[in-house]
Design an enzyme around this catalytic site. Structure first.
Site, short mmCIF file in Angstrom:
data_model
loop_
_atom_site.label_atom_id
_atom_site.label_comp_id
_atom_site.label_asym_id
_atom_site.label_seq_id
_atom_site.Cartn_x
_atom_site.Cartn_y
_atom_site.Cartn_z
N PHE A 120 18.00 -84.98 39.61
CA PHE A 120 16.56 -84.44 39.92
C PHE A 120 15.73 -85.53 39.13
CE2 PHE A 120 14.17 -80.16 39.94
CZ PHE A 120 13.20 -80.44 40.71
N GLY A 128 6.19 -87.51 31.15
CA GLY A 128 7.31 -86.92 30.50
C GLY A 128 7.15 -85.80 30.21
N PHE A 153 14.99 -92.21 33.15
CA PHE A 153 15.67 -91.50 32.49
C PHE A 153 16.60 -90.52 33.36
CE2 PHE A 153 12.70 -91.70 28.46
CZ PHE A 153 13.19 -92.87 28.37
N THR A 155 19.57 -88.52 35.11
CA THR A 155 20.81 -88.44 34.80
C THR A 155 21.73 -88.61 36.24
OG1 THR A 155 20.11 -86.95 33.01
CG2 THR A 155 22.62 -86.99 33.86
N GLN A 333 28.10 -83.83 7.13
CA GLN A 333 28.10 -83.59 5.51
C GLN A 333 29.28 -83.02 4.95
OE1 GLN A 333 25.45 -85.00 4.07
NE2 GLN A 333 25.66 -84.40 2.07
N GLU A 360 14.80 -81.32 29.40
CA GLU A 360 14.39 -80.40 30.14
C GLU A 360 13.39 -79.76 29.34
OE1 GLU A 360 17.21 -78.08 32.28
OE2 GLU A 360 18.17 -79.71 32.74
#
Ligand SMILES: Cc1cc2nc3c(=O)[nH]c(=O)nc-3n(C[C@H](O)[C@H](O)[C@H](O)COP(=O)(O)OP(=O)(O)OC[C@H]3O[C@@H](n4cnc5c(N)ncnc54)[C@H](O)[C@@H]3O)c2cc1C
Length: 376
Positions: A120, A128, A153, A155, A333, A360
């Protein structure tokens, strides 16, 4: 939340596949950055791409609760592989929500059965969080549209066979946006820079370039200028899924950490006997459980088509991804120096968790949506 027999069965299949096939290679996929085609195959063979898709379109015919359960199981062991699954759902969503019968029959079975991958393309260098400032243009020419623009960007770009592209069809900021299907191989469609990322390193994130890409009007999903509304409905469906991904990452780190604190001895006793460690373990468990319940609530609202889902979808994504970041950081940690070393999985999970707060819709944007919904 008590799952039904069918939901539990689907979850069990996903858990088995995740443990047997996906987990053993998760560290290697992260280290090499190799796209795990073997995991695509095993998810496809077991129907895991189409859990929530109706059977008539090649899916399993399950519900959103089953879908989020599957994504959580995969993300628990390998976030990169879970991104392949969530991106497929993202690419299918506009077809399921607004596609005509011809488009649904042509593309959804291929995607749901994992025969092809889909992407998409929403984000641009200047658009953005503010999707409505998209500059990619689709200009009508007879029965065709000519698309020009740049997406970043994206995917699975380059690997996917089908792309849903957000493009501007009029000057109106939100009412001037449309969605187009562009198949790989269409003249003018190419792929640019591949990003070198902090986490989800087995997932491909790449630029999509559109130069005089000609598509027919049959490639328009929904009506002209209806894209923004469809997009918002898509996000309502996919944000709880990102919440599930985040919950899985958190649970994976927590499970590892819980065993570790029971075994690691300092000051002559297991570190799990220190109250400060116990308090952290309790906090982690509470937050993971709360995230899962919120994700399941949003999923259940989607199954019921509840119009109030908007804010719950945002809450699920936001709470679960903030939890994933906090839990994975605290897992590092609690492992001390070992947590920082790549021989142990929690540093990978911490790097993987970060993206769930960003894509998203960033978590700031989720908070804007939640507040707007409550204040309107
Ligand atoms: C690995 C990865 C995969 C991705 N996959 C896809 C994909 O498949 N398809 C796709 O289209 N996109 C994809 N994206 C893009 C992603 O959705 C965007 O990066 C995200 O929406 C944020 O946009 P931006 O990066 O331009 O940040 P910006 O919008 O520039 O935001 C920068 C900062 O400003 C804050 N901010 C912006 N506006 C506001 C506001 N109104 N109030 C408060 N704070 C605000 C943001 O929260 C953020 O902290 C992907 C990104 C990555 C990194």
């Amino acid at each position: 939340m008590l799952l039904t027999e069918q939901q539990e069965m689907i979850q069990k299949v996903a858990r088995l596949i995740a443990k047997d096939h996906i987990e053993p290679r998760a560290a290697e996929v992260d280290r090499t950055g190799e796209f795990p085609w073997d995991n695509v195959r095993v998810m496809a063979e077991n129907g895991l791409f189409g859990v929530h898709v109706p059977e008539e379109y090649g899916g399993v015919g399950g519900d959103m609760i089953s879908h989020v359960a599957v994504v959580e199981e995969i993300a628990k062991v390998c976030a990169s592989t879970s991104v392949i699954n969530t991106t497929q759902a993202l690419a299918m969503a506009p077809f399921l929500i607004a596609g005509n019968e011809e488009q649904k029959k042509k593309y959804i079975p291929l995607l749901a059965e994992g025969k092809i991958l889909g992407s998409f393309g929403i984000t641009e260098p200047g658009a953005g969080s503010d999707v409505s400032s998209a500059k990619t243009m689709a200009v009508r020419e007879g029965d065709d549209y000519i698309i020009n623009g740049q997406k970043i960007f994206i995917t699975n770009a380059g690997l996917s066979e089908v792309y849903v592209i957000v493009a501007r069809t009029s000057e109106d900021r939100t009412k001037g946006i449309s969605l187009f299907i562009v198949e790989k191989g269409t003249p003018g469609l190419s792929f640019g820079k591949e990003e070198d990322k902090m986490g989800i390193r087995g997932s491909v994130t790449r630029e999509v370039i559109l130069e005089n890409v000609r598509v027919g009007k049959g490639n328009l999903i929904g009506g002209e200028n209806e894209g923004f509304k469809i997009l918002m409905n898509v996000f309502n469906e996919t944000r709880p899924v990102i919440g599930a991904q985040a919950t899985g990452i958190a649970q994976g780190a927590f499970d590892y950490c819980l065993n570790y604190v029971k075994e690691r001895k300092q000051f002559g006793r297991p570190i799990s006997t220190f109250q400060m460690v116990q308090s952290e373990i309790a906090n982690m468990a509470m937050k993971i459980e709360s995230s899962r319940l919120l994700v399941q609530k949003a999923a259940e609202m989607l199954d019921r088509k509840d119009p109030n889902v908007i804010r719950y979808a945002s809450m699920a994504k936001c709470v679960a991804s903030d939890t994933a970041m906090e839990v994975t950081t605290n897992a590092v940690q609690l492992l001390g120096g070992y947590g920082y070393i790549k021989d142990y999985p929690v540093e990978r999970m911490m790097r993987d968790a970060k993206i769930t707060q960003i894509y998203e819709g960033t978590n700031q944007i989720q908070r804007v949506i939640i507040a707007n919904q409550l204040l309107k």
